[in-house]
Structures are given as structure tokens and as C-alpha cells.
Design an enzyme around this catalytic site. Sequence first.
Site, PDB file in Angstrom:
ATOM      1  N   GLY A 169     -30.278  -6.694  70.672  1.00 11.59           N
ATOM      2  CA  GLY A 169     -30.720  -6.560  72.051  1.00 11.59           C
ATOM      3  C   GLY A 169     -31.967  -5.752  72.261  1.00 11.59           C
ATOM      4  O   GLY A 169     -32.509  -5.730  73.382  1.00 11.59           O
TER       5      GLY A 169
ATOM      6  N   GLU B 214     -27.578  -5.833  64.810  1.00 11.25           N
ATOM      7  CA  GLU B 214     -27.840  -7.286  64.766  1.00 11.25           C
ATOM      8  C   GLU B 214     -29.101  -7.637  65.561  1.00 11.25           C
ATOM      9  O   GLU B 214     -29.044  -8.386  66.531  1.00 11.25           O
ATOM     10  CB  GLU B 214     -26.665  -8.046  65.401  1.00 11.25           C
ATOM     11  CG  GLU B 214     -25.304  -7.765  64.821  1.00 11.25           C
ATOM     12  CD  GLU B 214     -24.173  -8.336  65.694  1.00 11.25           C
ATOM     13  OE1 GLU B 214     -24.391  -8.601  66.894  1.00 11.25           O
ATOM     14  OE2 GLU B 214     -23.077  -8.516  65.157  1.00 11.25           O
ATOM     15  N   PRO B 215     -30.250  -7.110  65.167  1.00 10.13           N
ATOM     16  CA  PRO B 215     -31.465  -7.407  65.945  1.00 10.13           C
ATOM     17  C   PRO B 215     -31.978  -8.816  65.688  1.00 10.13           C
ATOM     18  O   PRO B 215     -31.902  -9.324  64.574  1.00 10.13           O
ATOM     19  CB  PRO B 215     -32.471  -6.375  65.412  1.00 10.13           C
ATOM     20  CG  PRO B 215     -32.039  -6.141  63.995  1.00 10.13           C
ATOM     21  CD  PRO B 215     -30.540  -6.312  63.971  1.00 10.13           C
ATOM     22  N   GLY B 216     -32.489  -9.433  66.730  1.00  5.41           N
ATOM     23  CA  GLY B 216     -33.120 -10.742  66.589  1.00  5.41           C
ATOM     24  C   GLY B 216     -34.530 -10.663  67.122  1.00  5.41           C
ATOM     25  O   GLY B 216     -35.515 -10.638  66.393  1.00  5.41           O
ATOM     26  N   ARG B 217     -34.627 -10.564  68.463  1.00  5.21           N
ATOM     27  CA  ARG B 217     -35.920 -10.572  69.142  1.00  5.21           C
ATOM     28  C   ARG B 217     -36.879  -9.497  68.619  1.00  5.21           C
ATOM     29  O   ARG B 217     -38.053  -9.767  68.420  1.00  5.21           O
ATOM     30  CB  ARG B 217     -35.686 -10.339  70.644  1.00  5.21           C
ATOM     31  CG  ARG B 217     -36.930 -10.477  71.486  1.00  5.21           C
ATOM     32  CD  ARG B 217     -36.680  -9.993  72.912  1.00  5.21           C
ATOM     33  NE  ARG B 217     -35.482 -10.543  73.488  1.00  5.21           N
ATOM     34  CZ  ARG B 217     -35.423 -11.680  74.169  1.00  5.21           C
ATOM     35  NH1 ARG B 217     -36.508 -12.376  74.361  1.00  5.21           N
ATOM     36  NH2 ARG B 217     -34.273 -12.105  74.650  1.00  5.21           N
TER      37      ARG B 217
ATOM     38  N   ARG C  10     -38.647 -20.505  77.199  1.00  3.97           N
ATOM     39  CA  ARG C  10     -38.327 -19.222  77.844  1.00  3.97           C
ATOM     40  C   ARG C  10     -38.906 -19.061  79.247  1.00  3.97           C
ATOM     41  O   ARG C  10     -38.205 -18.579  80.139  1.00  3.97           O
ATOM     42  CB  ARG C  10     -38.751 -18.062  76.940  1.00  3.97           C
ATOM     43  CG  ARG C  10     -37.887 -17.928  75.675  1.00  3.97           C
ATOM     44  CD  ARG C  10     -38.291 -16.779  74.760  1.00  3.97           C
ATOM     45  NE  ARG C  10     -39.062 -15.758  75.418  1.00  3.97           N
ATOM     46  CZ  ARG C  10     -38.550 -14.799  76.204  1.00  3.97           C
ATOM     47  NH1 ARG C  10     -37.256 -14.699  76.336  1.00  3.97           N
ATOM     48  NH2 ARG C  10     -39.329 -13.940  76.801  1.00  3.97           N
TER      49      ARG C  10
ATOM     50  N   CYS D  22     -42.487 -33.688  82.847  1.00  5.15           N
ATOM     51  CA  CYS D  22     -42.210 -34.065  84.232  1.00  5.15           C
ATOM     52  C   CYS D  22     -41.108 -33.220  84.857  1.00  5.15           C
ATOM     53  O   CYS D  22     -40.035 -33.719  85.194  1.00  5.15           O
ATOM     54  CB  CYS D  22     -41.853 -35.540  84.292  1.00  5.15           C
ATOM     55  SG  CYS D  22     -43.154 -36.540  83.572  1.00  5.15           S
ATOM     56  N   GLU D  23     -41.361 -31.927  84.969  1.00  8.16           N
ATOM     57  CA  GLU D  23     -40.462 -30.980  85.621  1.00  8.16           C
ATOM     58  C   GLU D  23     -41.335 -29.898  86.240  1.00  8.16           C
ATOM     59  O   GLU D  23     -42.254 -29.414  85.575  1.00  8.16           O
ATOM     60  CB  GLU D  23     -39.554 -30.276  84.593  1.00  8.16           C
ATOM     61  CG  GLU D  23     -38.660 -31.161  83.769  1.00  8.16           C
ATOM     62  CD  GLU D  23     -37.377 -31.553  84.491  1.00  8.16           C
ATOM     63  OE1 GLU D  23     -37.045 -30.921  85.515  1.00  8.16           O
ATOM     64  OE2 GLU D  23     -36.732 -32.495  84.020  1.00  8.16           O
TER      65      GLU D  23
ATOM     66  N   TYR E 123     -36.542 -16.950  69.901  1.00  8.06           N
ATOM     67  CA  TYR E 123     -36.109 -17.833  70.992  1.00  8.06           C
ATOM     68  C   TYR E 123     -37.254 -18.757  71.430  1.00  8.06           C
ATOM     69  O   TYR E 123     -37.404 -19.064  72.606  1.00  8.06           O
ATOM     70  CB  TYR E 123     -35.531 -17.013  72.167  1.00  8.06           C
ATOM     71  CG  TYR E 123     -34.469 -16.046  71.683  1.00  8.06           C
ATOM     72  CD1 TYR E 123     -33.238 -16.542  71.248  1.00  8.06           C
ATOM     73  CD2 TYR E 123     -34.698 -14.682  71.591  1.00  8.06           C
ATOM     74  CE1 TYR E 123     -32.276 -15.673  70.752  1.00  8.06           C
ATOM     75  CE2 TYR E 123     -33.738 -13.812  71.096  1.00  8.06           C
ATOM     76  CZ  TYR E 123     -32.520 -14.310  70.672  1.00  8.06           C
ATOM     77  OH  TYR E 123     -31.584 -13.475  70.174  1.00  8.06           O
TER      78      TYR E 123
HETATM   79  C1  LIG Z   1     -28.079 -12.961  70.420  1.00 10.00           C
HETATM   80  C2  LIG Z   1     -27.277 -11.942  69.711  1.00 10.00           C
HETATM   81  C3  LIG Z   1     -27.899 -10.925  68.996  1.00 10.00           C
HETATM   82  C4  LIG Z   1     -29.386 -10.737  68.949  1.00 10.00           C
HETATM   83  O1  LIG Z   1     -29.924 -10.395  70.183  1.00 10.00           O
HETATM   84  P1  LIG Z   1     -31.462  -9.929  70.286  1.00 10.00           P
HETATM   85  O2  LIG Z   1     -31.648  -9.620  71.710  1.00 10.00           O
HETATM   86  O3  LIG Z   1     -32.288 -11.069  69.828  1.00 10.00           O
HETATM   87  O4  LIG Z   1     -31.630  -8.742  69.412  1.00 10.00           O
HETATM   88  C5  LIG Z   1     -27.102 -10.046  68.309  1.00 10.00           C
HETATM   89  N1  LIG Z   1     -25.747 -10.150  68.323  1.00 10.00           N
HETATM   90  C6  LIG Z   1     -25.110 -11.123  69.008  1.00 10.00           C
HETATM   91  C7  LIG Z   1     -23.649 -11.186  68.990  1.00 10.00           C
HETATM   92  C8  LIG Z   1     -25.858 -12.052  69.724  1.00 10.00           C
HETATM   93  O5  LIG Z   1     -25.232 -13.012  70.419  1.00 10.00           O
END
Ligand SMILES: *Cc1c(COP(=O)(O)O)cnc(C)c1O
Length: 456
Positions: free
Chosen positions: A263, A297-300, A338, A370-371, A399
Site C-alpha cells: 500500500g 507486500e509492496p507493489g506500487r 488508471r 469510444c468512451e 497497475y
Molecule cells: C494489492 C495488494 C498489495 C499491493 O498493494 P500496493 O498498493 O501495490 O503496494 C499487497 N497485498 C495485498 C493483499 C494486495 O491485495
Amino acid sequence: MADTPLPCPGQDPSVADLLAVRPALSMHAMDGLVLEDVPLNAIADALGTPTWVMSAGTLRARYRRLANAFAATGHPVSIHFAVKANDHLAVLRVLAAQGAGADVVSGGELRRAMAAGIPAGRIVFSGVGKTVDEMRLALRAGILQINVESAEELELLSATAQAEGLEAAVALRINPDVDAGTHAKITTGLANNKFGIPYNRAVELYAHAAALPGIRPVGLAMHIGSQIVRMQPYRTAYARLAALVHAIRARGLVVDALDCGGGLGISYRDESEGAPEALAAAIHAELGGLGTRLAIEPGRWLAGPAGVLLSTVILRKRGYDGMPPFLVLDAAMNDLMRPSLYDAWHGILPLSARDANAPAEAVHVVGPVCESGDTFGNDRTLPHMEAGARVALLDCGAYGMVMSSTYNDRPLAAQVMVDGNRWAVIRPRQPVEELWAADHVPQWVDQTLTPAGGGL
Ligand SMILES: *Cc1c(COP(=O)(O)O)cnc(C)c1O
């Protein structure tokens, strides 16, 4: 700001402002916009647009900053990259080489993470609706941990593990009922969200889990939302998590692992990005003394700033009656969803230095789909650009490509990875014929028409 309404809809950041906080990007008089050491025009010349470009150096630098922030607290965490943010094998491989594990939310992501070479022992499986097939896959692979999100799922997992003669290492994902202060569509830790186990049911369910055959509860997990740039929601949530650990231990049960979720937010417009050092400090302060393993659990945060989407202005459509003109790009909402999905703001930089130095003007930036929602930005302040100008949409590494579709029969865009002065195509542009290649026309549908074939 990215996924929240703008606090003050002031002037957009300038070209110089955007470059100043993006160390991998620079503007050169001759080469134009350069990512690491690669002129982005060279990639667009070779492959056309729209094209995604990922910076391996940025992925590594961000991973190291995150890992170092936690190491500095004296309590390292294991980092599980959220595969849903960017699932390309090359991206996963770059991160895995730095030591990253994976957080997956489907059987497909699980198989992909393993195909990228991430060891099963570094994979956690999250998600509100895992099927029996997916549970079986995870159990047979021997992944580190399954994050269970409901009592119902726990029963299903117990039955599945028993049938397989295996034991599931389980963390219960708790919903702390904390407002992450982010966009409603990416808030996950409020009681009315579909995610996680209600806070006040957690102790009871943990005790139940400990008594279930095929289940070994190892700890708790939490993930309160995405694009979080302030630490207070994290602190509140982790304090609640710590209280649960004490309550569960008071029942004589073992809590050995805490998964603190992802997050952490980035700077899309002019908001300050979530600092890993601050997150590490918050986790250390609230959870560091409990003697558990820690995970995030970082993604973004890892992938977002590492990617751009290259696009070309197809045409400049004049605005009548004082309205700003439209810049119609060859990238669209099917590529980068997004803005239409979350009203997200992405920086836009011209690829040519000459364009970058042109006087600023207000424009609407749209795609050709077309949106009406196919809009990258309304009333954006950008340097004046004509048809044929190329731009980079910034911070598209998370994303972005993963949410692409082929709506309007638009093939999936090409993907490139840059590393220092090297670059390589990591996925060619999808051939348009592939879009209907698997369509089957039943015999009983009119067969008298003759397809035009490939000669178009
Ligand atoms: C989407 C998600 C993440 C990653 O979120 P980011 O905002 O990209 O860091 C981590 N854990 C879980 C369970 C998720 O669904």
C-alpha cells in the site's frame, strides 16, 4: 494527486518539476527524454507507440532502498512483491534477483511467479476467493503461507489440505477497520470492504483454526489499501494488530509471523511519496517487539515509478468557444486504465527537448477509444505540442500493463526493459490477427461469406 481528489487543484507541475523528483529520467538537448541511459525516442523509432518501458535500474534501486530501510531498524523483513502490480517475467526476475519473494492473488499469478524463478518458499497467497483448484496448487507447491480471508475459506482449505494429505501454513488476514485515507476503490481495510476477517472475530477464529485438521496457523496478515502516503493509518492498524497478537497468545496459541501488507504510495503529481524509512519505523515501533517474523507486500512503490508509457499525438483537435484543444494520443484507456478507473493523475512529458521547451498551454489529453472515460487528463498544463509529437506518461510501472485490455480491437502494446545503456523488447506488440484467431464460428452460422484473409 493520484487516487484521491486534489487538495488544491493548483498549477500542474512543470516539466522541470516532474524531472526533478525522477532520478532515472533526464532531458537532453539532442536526445530528448532519456530513461537511465537510453533515449526514449530510439525505442519509439524502433517499435512505434504505444510502448511500455520498464527501468530495471529503478526497480533495483527502489528495492534496495526499501530493504535497507528495514535492515536499519535491526529487524529485517521479507519483501513479497505484489505480482498484480506488474507481472512481467523480466520484472519479477529483476526483483527476485534482489531477494524479493511474491504476493500472489490467483493460481495464474502463483504459476507465473514460480515460472519467473521465485522459490515457492517465498510466496504468499492472498485474495478473498481462492478456488479449491488454487488451494491445491498452492499446497502442492509448498508455498510459504496462505493468507485466509474468511471462516468459510478456512473450512474449505482445511478440507482441501486433508484430502491432499498436506498441511497449510495459514495467516489470518484481519480487517482492522481503519480508513487508509485513499481512494474508495483502493481502500481495503474498512469493515464494509469485502477483505479480511472482522477484527472482533479474529481471536476466536484463530483458536478455531488451530484446532482444524490440515491447518497450521502461523500468524496474522493485514493490507489496508493502496497509494497510502501518510503513516497514521498504518500506525493505527499495526497497533490494533499488536493487540490481537497479545490476545491470541493469551490463549496459549503461537503467533510467529506478521504480514504487514503493501500500500505504500508514490508521488504521481506533487504529493510526497510514502517513505520506506517511515513505514519501517512504524512497523518497528508497533510490531518490532513481538518476536515474530515480519513481512511486507509492496507493489506500487517498487514498480510504479519504474515504468513509462510512450505515446504519439495522433492529432490536435481544436477547442471551440474558448475550450482547450484536445490532444488525441495513440495510447488509450485500454492500455492505461488508471485515469478512467480511479481518476488517476499521471505526469506527461514530451520526448523531444524542443517540445519540452515550448510555451505551456491548457489541453485535454484523451485517447481514441469510444468512451468519454478515455481521458488521461482534463485541463492539463503542458508544453504546446502538435500532431506527431511523442510523449511519455509517467509512473506507469504498476497497475499499468497488467490492467490492459484489447477493447476496440486494440492489440496489447509492446513492452521494453531498459538497464543502463541497454534495452530489449520484453514483449513484442501483439499482432492484430491474434485478437480473433481463437474465435470460432459455428457451422450453423452463415458460411457463405468469404473472409478477406490476410491480404489487407
Ligand atoms: C494489492 C495488494 C498489495 C499491493 O498493494 P500496493 O498498493 O501495490 O503496494 C499487497 N497485498 C495485498 C493483499 C494486495 O491485495
